[in-house]
Write a protein that holds these residues in place. Structure first.
Motif, PDB file in Angstrom:
ATOM      1  N   LEU A 266      18.366 -22.218  -5.940  1.00 18.24           N
ATOM      2  CA  LEU A 266      18.984 -21.214  -5.095  1.00 18.24           C
ATOM      3  C   LEU A 266      19.609 -21.824  -3.848  1.00 18.24           C
ATOM      4  CD1 LEU A 266      19.405 -18.146  -5.032  1.00 18.24           C
ATOM      5  CD2 LEU A 266      17.277 -17.961  -3.713  1.00 18.24           C
TER       6      LEU A 266
ATOM      7  N   ASN B 154      26.557 -15.195  -2.520  1.00 16.81           N
ATOM      8  CA  ASN B 154      27.301 -15.901  -3.572  1.00 16.81           C
ATOM      9  C   ASN B 154      26.367 -16.554  -4.578  1.00 16.81           C
ATOM     10  OD1 ASN B 154      29.648 -15.149  -2.258  1.00 16.81           O
ATOM     11  ND2 ASN B 154      29.899 -17.122  -1.217  1.00 16.81           N
ATOM     12  N   GLN B 155      25.277 -17.117  -4.102  1.00 18.61           N
ATOM     13  CA  GLN B 155      24.334 -17.789  -5.005  1.00 18.61           C
ATOM     14  C   GLN B 155      23.670 -16.791  -5.953  1.00 18.61           C
ATOM     15  OE1 GLN B 155      25.349 -21.000  -4.809  1.00 18.61           O
ATOM     16  NE2 GLN B 155      23.187 -21.622  -4.935  1.00 18.61           N
TER      17      GLN B 155
ATOM     18  N   THR C  32      24.119 -16.943   0.534  1.00 18.68           N
ATOM     19  CA  THR C  32      23.037 -16.409  -0.296  1.00 18.68           C
ATOM     20  C   THR C  32      23.558 -15.356  -1.264  1.00 18.68           C
ATOM     21  OG1 THR C  32      21.477 -16.832   1.501  1.00 18.68           O
ATOM     22  CG2 THR C  32      20.778 -15.311  -0.230  1.00 18.68           C
TER      23      THR C  32
ATOM     24  N   ARG D 159      24.273 -16.361 -10.307  1.00 26.02           N
ATOM     25  CA  ARG D 159      23.268 -16.268 -11.371  1.00 26.02           C
ATOM     26  C   ARG D 159      23.693 -15.217 -12.397  1.00 26.02           C
ATOM     27  NH1 ARG D 159      18.197 -17.710 -11.485  1.00 26.02           N
ATOM     28  NH2 ARG D 159      17.546 -15.672 -12.300  1.00 26.02           N
TER      29      ARG D 159
END
Length: 339
Positions: free
Chosen positions: A177, A318-319, A316, A323
């Motif tokens: 992450l 975007n991460q 965060t 997924r």
């Protein structure tokens, strides 16, 4: 103008020119009778007969001594040759024109004919025969291409995989992450400090956030800290069973995530004022707490702190979305029934 002989046409005589030979002796006629010469001069009186065996005057212009006038003969021969050349040239032009016309007619006819006309009226197999003897397919009994009338399903929505833990099966860790040792966002570079992952969600909540996480059945919290130019920020990502629980935590949130020191970053946001924020995406709720490493209180004029909080919040988001996109892409390319 002067006239040529009765049997061999001559070129027109040019006035004032002394070249050429007139087979009539160069006499000029204007209206009939010759001028300057008695009419009967040089002619045989009527009724007189030439002696037997004496040949009449030669039309080739014999001289008084009986020898041929070679100059007149040469001019006559040259005239015949010129006429032959003109006839040959004219015939060649005419032949060329005829050939060109035939070719044009053949082209137009070929373009306008049907395949049967060009085949000489042939019917059946002979009309469709190819040059090498192969035949064109004529029947409809062979295999025919088939196309599905059912439209392919649309690609999966990444949010479908982020909405529930039942579909969000991709491995998840603090390193996946928050990868790497540095984070570059625009023209700003942040250094990563400590990271952590725990299932004791209440222990990482401060000033009431822990109880909210516990109330809505938080299953896990992953944290990471970044620092740049004396400003530090801790990001906490809380996981839930489904999207509805994450949205309730966002609505009920109070307090903030506990700052994570370590990895070269000292304590910050303790007994001071810091910037706290919260948001949710799918089954994830995430929080940021940013402040000065010196312990200075944050005010609304501290744009560096707000910019740091914005950058880490966007990163965060975007991460988490990445997924869902990766899982949707894998599902779209997976064989049917493989899910």
């Amino acid at each position: 103008m002067s006239f040529g002989g009765p049997q061999w046409p001559q070129e027109p005589h040019q006035p004032g020119s002394s070249s050429g030979h007139d087979p009539y002796g160069g006499q000029q006629y204007q209206g009939g009778a010759p001028q300057g010469t008695p009419y009967d001069q040089g002619r045989t009186p009527y009724g007189q007969q030439q002696p037997y065996g004496r040949q009449p005057a030669s039309p080739f212009g014999d001289r008084d001594d009986g020898t041929p006038d070679w100059s007149a003969l040469a001019e006559a021969s040259e005239a015949r040759q010129r006429r032959k050349r003109w006839l040959v040239a004219g015939g060649g032009v005419l032949a060329t024109a005829v050939v060109a016309t035939l070719v044009a007619v053949a082209v137009v006819t070929t373009n306008g004919d049907t395949p049967d006309d060009r085949a000489g009226g042939a019917t059946g197999d002979s009309a469709t025969a190819l040059p090498d003897g192969a035949e064109l397919p004529t029947g409809g009994t062979g295999p025919q291409p088939s196309f599905s009338s059912v439209a392919p399903p649309p690609p999966p929505n990444p949010m479908d995989f982020l909405a529930t833990a039942a579909k969000d099966k991709a491995p998840l860790s603090a390193e996946s992450l928050f990868p790497g040792k540095k984070l570059t966002f625009g023209d700003r570079v942040y250094t990563k400090g400590a990271t952590s992952s725990t299932t004791d969600c209440a222990s990482v909540g401060k000033d009431g956030l822990g109880s909210v996480l516990r109330k809505h059945d938080c299953t896990r919290v992953i944290r990471a800290t970044y620092v740049r130019d004396g400003v530090a920020v801790t990001v906490g990502v809380a996981l839930f069973a489904d999207q509805s629980q994450a949205l309730k935590v966002k609505q009920d949130a109070r307090g903030g995530v506990t700052p994570l020191a370590g990895g070269g970053v000292g304590d910050f946001c303790r007994a001071t004022v810091c910037l706290r924020r919260s948001n949710a995406l799918g089954r994830y709720a995430y929080f940021t707490q940013a402040g000065f490493t010196s312990g200075k209180k944050v005010t609304t004029s501290d744009t560096a702190v707000f910019k740091t909080s914005d950058d880490l919040g966007s990163f965060t988001f975007n991460q988490i979305y990445a997924r869902g996109r990766a899982q949707a892409s894998a599902a779209a390319t997976a064989p049917a029934g493989g899910q």
